[in-house]
Design a protein around this motif. Sequence first.
Motif, PDB file in Angstrom:
ATOM      1  N   SER A  31       9.573   4.368   3.903  1.00 49.51           N
ATOM      2  CA  SER A  31      10.459   5.478   3.208  1.00 49.51           C
ATOM      3  C   SER A  31      10.943   6.526   4.135  1.00 49.51           C
ATOM      4  O   SER A  31      12.162   6.797   4.238  1.00 49.51           O
ATOM      5  CB  SER A  31       9.948   6.222   2.120  1.00 49.51           C
ATOM      6  OG  SER A  31       9.707   5.207   1.031  1.00 49.51           O
ATOM      7  N   THR A  32      10.174   6.990   5.084  1.00 53.01           N
ATOM      8  CA  THR A  32      10.479   7.765   6.166  1.00 53.01           C
ATOM      9  C   THR A  32      11.465   7.258   7.065  1.00 53.01           C
ATOM     10  O   THR A  32      12.232   7.896   7.683  1.00 53.01           O
ATOM     11  CB  THR A  32       9.312   8.809   6.686  1.00 53.01           C
ATOM     12  OG1 THR A  32       8.433   7.628   7.233  1.00 53.01           O
ATOM     13  CG2 THR A  32       8.608   9.462   5.626  1.00 53.01           C
TER      14      THR A  32
ATOM     15  N   LYS B 104       0.828  -1.297   0.048  1.00 52.86           N
ATOM     16  CA  LYS B 104      -0.055   0.015  -0.177  1.00 52.86           C
ATOM     17  C   LYS B 104       0.984   1.247  -0.013  1.00 52.86           C
ATOM     18  O   LYS B 104       1.910   1.302   0.250  1.00 52.86           O
ATOM     19  CB  LYS B 104      -0.855  -0.073   1.094  1.00 52.86           C
ATOM     20  CG  LYS B 104      -1.942  -1.245   1.317  1.00 52.86           C
ATOM     21  CD  LYS B 104      -2.585  -1.035   2.611  1.00 52.86           C
ATOM     22  CE  LYS B 104      -3.416  -2.159   2.760  1.00 52.86           C
ATOM     23  NZ  LYS B 104      -4.373  -2.120   4.043  1.00 52.86           N
ATOM     24  N   VAL B 105       0.340   2.361  -0.422  1.00 53.07           N
ATOM     25  CA  VAL B 105       1.151   3.616  -0.538  1.00 53.07           C
ATOM     26  C   VAL B 105       1.438   4.052   0.764  1.00 53.07           C
ATOM     27  O   VAL B 105       2.687   4.337   1.005  1.00 53.07           O
ATOM     28  CB  VAL B 105       0.177   4.710  -1.125  1.00 53.07           C
ATOM     29  CG1 VAL B 105       1.031   6.075  -1.133  1.00 53.07           C
ATOM     30  CG2 VAL B 105      -0.082   4.326  -2.799  1.00 53.07           C
ATOM     31  N   SER B 106       0.430   3.918   1.684  1.00 51.07           N
ATOM     32  CA  SER B 106       0.774   4.387   3.154  1.00 51.07           C
ATOM     33  C   SER B 106       2.176   3.431   3.501  1.00 51.07           C
ATOM     34  O   SER B 106       2.742   4.104   4.469  1.00 51.07           O
ATOM     35  CB  SER B 106      -0.277   4.176   4.018  1.00 51.07           C
ATOM     36  OG  SER B 106      -0.773   2.844   4.044  1.00 51.07           O
ATOM     37  N   GLU B 107       2.237   2.280   3.448  1.00 50.97           N
ATOM     38  CA  GLU B 107       3.092   1.280   4.126  1.00 50.97           C
ATOM     39  C   GLU B 107       4.462   1.837   3.234  1.00 50.97           C
ATOM     40  O   GLU B 107       5.674   2.000   4.114  1.00 50.97           O
ATOM     41  CB  GLU B 107       2.862   0.034   3.557  1.00 50.97           C
ATOM     42  CG  GLU B 107       1.633  -0.756   4.348  1.00 50.97           C
ATOM     43  CD  GLU B 107       1.267  -2.155   3.856  1.00 50.97           C
ATOM     44  OE1 GLU B 107       1.788  -2.263   2.463  1.00 50.97           O
ATOM     45  OE2 GLU B 107       0.782  -2.678   4.364  1.00 50.97           O
ATOM     46  N   ILE B 108       4.274   2.221   2.156  1.00 46.34           N
ATOM     47  CA  ILE B 108       5.721   2.586   1.405  1.00 46.34           C
ATOM     48  C   ILE B 108       6.178   3.818   2.113  1.00 46.34           C
ATOM     49  O   ILE B 108       7.491   4.112   2.170  1.00 46.34           O
ATOM     50  CB  ILE B 108       5.491   2.648  -0.217  1.00 46.34           C
ATOM     51  CG1 ILE B 108       5.171   1.296  -0.790  1.00 46.34           C
ATOM     52  CG2 ILE B 108       6.768   3.245  -0.750  1.00 46.34           C
ATOM     53  CD1 ILE B 108       4.802   1.248  -2.425  1.00 46.34           C
ATOM     54  N   MET B 109       5.200   4.813   2.235  1.00 43.72           N
ATOM     55  CA  MET B 109       5.568   6.218   2.911  1.00 43.72           C
ATOM     56  C   MET B 109       6.124   6.004   4.069  1.00 43.72           C
ATOM     57  O   MET B 109       7.241   6.623   4.555  1.00 43.72           O
ATOM     58  CB  MET B 109       4.419   7.133   2.802  1.00 43.72           C
ATOM     59  CG  MET B 109       3.784   7.581   1.419  1.00 43.72           C
ATOM     60  SD  MET B 109       2.498   8.565   1.424  1.00 43.72           S
ATOM     61  CE  MET B 109       2.869   9.799   2.822  1.00 43.72           C
ATOM     62  N   ASN B 110       5.563   5.044   4.824  1.00 41.70           N
ATOM     63  CA  ASN B 110       5.997   5.111   6.138  1.00 41.70           C
ATOM     64  C   ASN B 110       7.413   4.327   6.341  1.00 41.70           C
ATOM     65  O   ASN B 110       8.472   4.911   6.889  1.00 41.70           O
ATOM     66  CB  ASN B 110       5.032   4.052   6.950  1.00 41.70           C
ATOM     67  CG  ASN B 110       5.367   4.045   8.409  1.00 41.70           C
ATOM     68  OD1 ASN B 110       5.954   4.775   8.999  1.00 41.70           O
ATOM     69  ND2 ASN B 110       4.526   3.210   9.186  1.00 41.70           N
TER      70      ASN B 110
ATOM     71  N   ASN C 165      13.930   6.883  -0.658  1.00 43.69           N
ATOM     72  CA  ASN C 165      12.662   7.257  -1.555  1.00 43.69           C
ATOM     73  C   ASN C 165      12.308   6.126  -2.438  1.00 43.69           C
ATOM     74  O   ASN C 165      12.987   5.695  -3.553  1.00 43.69           O
ATOM     75  CB  ASN C 165      12.786   8.424  -2.308  1.00 43.69           C
ATOM     76  CG  ASN C 165      11.542   8.778  -2.885  1.00 43.69           C
ATOM     77  OD1 ASN C 165      10.238   8.203  -2.850  1.00 43.69           O
ATOM     78  ND2 ASN C 165      11.466  10.105  -3.577  1.00 43.69           N
TER      79      ASN C 165
ATOM     80  N   PHE D 224       9.492   5.481  -3.640  1.00 43.37           N
ATOM     81  CA  PHE D 224       8.762   5.630  -4.973  1.00 43.37           C
ATOM     82  C   PHE D 224       9.834   5.991  -6.063  1.00 43.37           C
ATOM     83  O   PHE D 224       9.198   5.595  -7.086  1.00 43.37           O
ATOM     84  CB  PHE D 224       7.906   7.098  -4.574  1.00 43.37           C
ATOM     85  CG  PHE D 224       6.824   6.695  -3.585  1.00 43.37           C
ATOM     86  CD1 PHE D 224       5.655   6.132  -3.861  1.00 43.37           C
ATOM     87  CD2 PHE D 224       7.124   7.220  -2.440  1.00 43.37           C
ATOM     88  CE1 PHE D 224       4.634   5.713  -2.990  1.00 43.37           C
ATOM     89  CE2 PHE D 224       5.770   6.872  -1.656  1.00 43.37           C
ATOM     90  CZ  PHE D 224       4.867   6.155  -1.914  1.00 43.37           C
ATOM     91  N   ASP D 225      10.702   6.498  -6.036  1.00 49.10           N
ATOM     92  CA  ASP D 225      11.741   6.964  -7.251  1.00 49.10           C
ATOM     93  C   ASP D 225      12.101   5.508  -7.696  1.00 49.10           C
ATOM     94  O   ASP D 225      12.130   5.269  -8.862  1.00 49.10           O
ATOM     95  CB  ASP D 225      12.866   7.628  -6.545  1.00 49.10           C
ATOM     96  CG  ASP D 225      12.523   9.151  -6.402  1.00 49.10           C
ATOM     97  OD1 ASP D 225      11.814   9.565  -6.909  1.00 49.10           O
ATOM     98  OD2 ASP D 225      13.363   9.542  -5.767  1.00 49.10           O
TER      99      ASP D 225
END
Length: 139
Positions: free
Chosen positions: A76-77, A68-74, A82, A84-85
């Motif tokens: 990544s931080t 999920k996008v939220s898992e990737i964002m979490n 990054n 997403f890149d």
Amino acid sequence: MPRKKKRFGRRKAITTRSRFAKPVDMPDVGAFVKEELYELKISIPAMARLMSVSADRAYRLMRRKDWKVSEIMNLSTIIGLNIFDWYAEQTQGPEPVTEQAPVTSVTADAELQITKQKNAVLEAENKLLREMVEMLKAK
């Protein structure tokens, strides 16, 4: 023992994709994250604590191909990378190869001379055509 009624037309999983759609070739986010964690020397349970999820959930995430996008964002931080890149690079097709025009080392003066010669030829052709038109009119 009574038999259970079977419900016809009920699907097991709800999806927005058609049953007849071609499979999507997605990059394996779990494998990439696992490699990055190994390079950073972070264990999966340690990552789970940082993400505030259970270790079991973190191990299941590593086995999953898509996140999920939220898992990737979490994540990544947390690890400072990054993802997403990386995902964008993996999903981009190969860049189209464009043929470059042959490089000519013609200076501006040489281009001007060539243009003047072409202009002179066109003027001579135009003069010849005018003379032909005048002859045809005289007949």
